[in-house]
Design an enzyme around this catalytic site. Structure first.
Site, PDB file in Angstrom:
ATOM      1  N   SER A 176      50.863  -5.335  48.686  1.00 11.01           N
ATOM      2  CA  SER A 176      50.297  -5.799  47.422  1.00 11.01           C
ATOM      3  C   SER A 176      50.164  -4.662  46.427  1.00 11.01           C
ATOM      4  O   SER A 176      49.455  -3.676  46.664  1.00 11.01           O
ATOM      5  CB  SER A 176      48.917  -6.422  47.662  1.00 11.01           C
ATOM      6  OG  SER A 176      48.234  -6.551  46.435  1.00 11.01           O
ATOM      7  N   ASP A 324      56.891 -13.150  42.692  1.00 14.43           N
ATOM      8  CA  ASP A 324      56.503 -14.088  41.625  1.00 14.43           C
ATOM      9  C   ASP A 324      57.643 -15.025  41.228  1.00 14.43           C
ATOM     10  O   ASP A 324      57.455 -15.930  40.420  1.00 14.43           O
ATOM     11  CB  ASP A 324      56.029 -13.314  40.392  1.00 14.43           C
ATOM     12  CG  ASP A 324      54.686 -12.643  40.643  1.00 14.43           C
ATOM     13  OD1 ASP A 324      53.947 -13.098  41.534  1.00 14.43           O
ATOM     14  OD2 ASP A 324      54.381 -11.663  39.945  1.00 14.43           O
TER      15      ASP A 324
END
Ligand code: S3P
Length: 451
Positions: A176, A324
């Protein structure tokens, strides 16, 4: 015009696409990930930073509002944003809970910024954000001495500032960039050099931007080494176009391009651009020209021609650099010949919605065969029937599903599309200008451009 407010507010509830095509030269809005970071670093710098191309989406506005509640003022002059930083120790205690809206990036990055302050803060968010996991950022920050309390692992968060954070070597266990950036922000206040590493490749905007502000972070393999207590200086900066916004036009052009589609001045960060290679692997004709790495980020042009796509097995190492883009990729897969398989993508379940579930439900409604697993999905491409689908308040799902209306037998109506404001105000106008047949289109503001 000089204004402190977002000049691009607009409200949309549903979006119907009934065929059409895509083509022309498209300029997408400024990159959301980069905008958040530039705003936060500018807030810690001494002096006024001036930023062109800053995202007008609600998420980045949430970051600006949060900074204002911490005593950092900003102003818009036409398209130029000024942020008045007061140095690393220039934040002041917020008078109320800080509302991060729908923005996970705002909340997670603020955890790193607020942990070393000499005051306490509360962070809250909307319903979706209130369900998202926050221990992934709180736990590693605690290793530096941060005092963060989550609510069953989620927001609201209470951060009791500790100005004496310790430098640390921290290995985070999720790939992340948000968590890595939060730790980097905290490390800027620590009493020595820290080392932060994440498994696998994640976007490295933080590592590229901080040196511009005068902070010599350096990469060592997957790790970022951050010197403690460095003074940041204000900068002038232009945010490149958002490749995650471009993704919808890339897929639209593959499916329904009637002429060449050019997406110009778009960021090409290698930690963000895996969709290009994935689509090329599916048979898409896409060409990329990198113009410059001005101000640290690679920028260029993507040219796309209509192409017949075939299904793909997504390599697991491309999951993070395409994280994404899965809503857009799922739409390409739904229209491709054969099957597309996605594995190792459990993170998709923790985004603005559970993207595996939301996408599967919507695609099935539109007549597509989809199987899901805990960490992925199988999509069998074919004809798209059309119909009405719910995006579950998730901006990327909303935009991706609307693209299907370009090629479906009947129109596709997506409900709940006001969430598109999160990252891409003006999306539907841009899609209409590119050639899509948009019905019920009350939106008037555009933050991108088609020539
Ligand atoms: C982001 C990182 C990614 C991405 C999000 C923005 C960032 O999240 O999904 O939209 O700006 O760092 P994770 O860090 O949770 O993978």
């Amino acid at each position: 015009m000089s204004s402190a407010s977002n000049p691009h507010a607009a409200d949309v509830g549903r979006l119907t696409i009934a065929g059409g095509h895509v083509g022309g030269t498209i300029r997408v809005p400024g990159d959301k990930s980069i905008s958040h970071r530039v705003a936060l670093f500018a807030a810690l710098a001494s002096g006024t930073s001036t930023i062109r191309g800053f995202s007008h989406g609600d998420d980045c506005q949430a970051t600006l509002s949060a900074l204002r509640s911490l005593g950092i003022e900003h102003a818009w002059d036409e398209q130029v944003l000024s942020i008045h930083g007061h140095g690393r120790d220039g934040l002041s205690a917020p008078a109320a809970a800080i509302d991060c809206g729908n923005s996970g990036t705002t909340m997670r990055l603020l955890c790193g910024l607020l942990a070393p302050q000499g005051f306490s803060s509360i962070l809250i968010g909307d319903d979706s954000l209130s369900r998202r996991p926050m221990e992934r950022v709180a736990a590693p920050l605690r290793q530096m001495g941060a005092r963060i309390t989550t609510t069953d692992g989620c927001p609201p968060l209470r951060i009791d500032g500790n100005p004496h954070l310790k430098a640390a070597r921290i290995e985070i266990d999720v790939a992340s960039a948000q968590v890595k950036t939060a730790l980097t922000l905290a490390a800027l206040y620590a009493d020595g050099e820290s080392r932060v590493s994440a498994p696998g490749m994640v976007r490295d905007h933080t590592e590229r931007l901080l040196p511009l502000f005068g902070c010599p972070v350096r990469a060592e393999g997957q790790a970022t080494v951050v010197p403690g207590r460095v003074d940041l200086q204000a900068i002038e900066f232009s945010v490149p176009g958002d490749i995650s916004a471009a993704a919808f036009f890339m897929v639209a052009a593959c499916l329904a391009g009637h002429e060449l589609t050019r997406i110009v001045d778009v960021g090409l960060n290698p930690g963000r651009s895996a969709l290009i290679g994935l689509l090329q692997g599916m048979g898409a004709r896409i060409e990329v020209t990198e113009h410059s790495a001005e101000a640290a980020e690679p920028i260029g042009e993507i040219r796309i021609w209509r192409s017949d796509l075939t299904g793909v097995d997504v390599p697991t190492e491309l999951v993070a650099p395409a994280i994404d883009e899965f809503p857009a990729l799922c739409v390409a897969a739904a229209c491709a010949r054969g099957e597309t398989t996605i594995r190792g993508a459990r993170e998709l379940r923790f985004k603005e919605s559970d993207r595996i579930e939301t996408m599967a439900v919507a695609l099935r409604t539109l007549g597509v065969f989809v199987q899901t697993s805990s960490d992925g999905m199988l999509i069998r491409g074919g004809e798209i029937d059309g119909g009405t689908v719910d995006c579950a308040g998730d901006h990327r799902i909303a935009m991706a599903l609307s693209i299907l209306g370009l090629v479906s037998r009947d129109p596709v109506t997506v409900i709940g599309t006001e969430c598109i404001q999160t990252s891409f105000p003006g999306f539907q106008d841009l899609l209409a200008k590119a050639g899509a047949t948009v019905i019920d289109n009350p939106e008037t503001q555009v933050s991108g451009e088609v020539q």
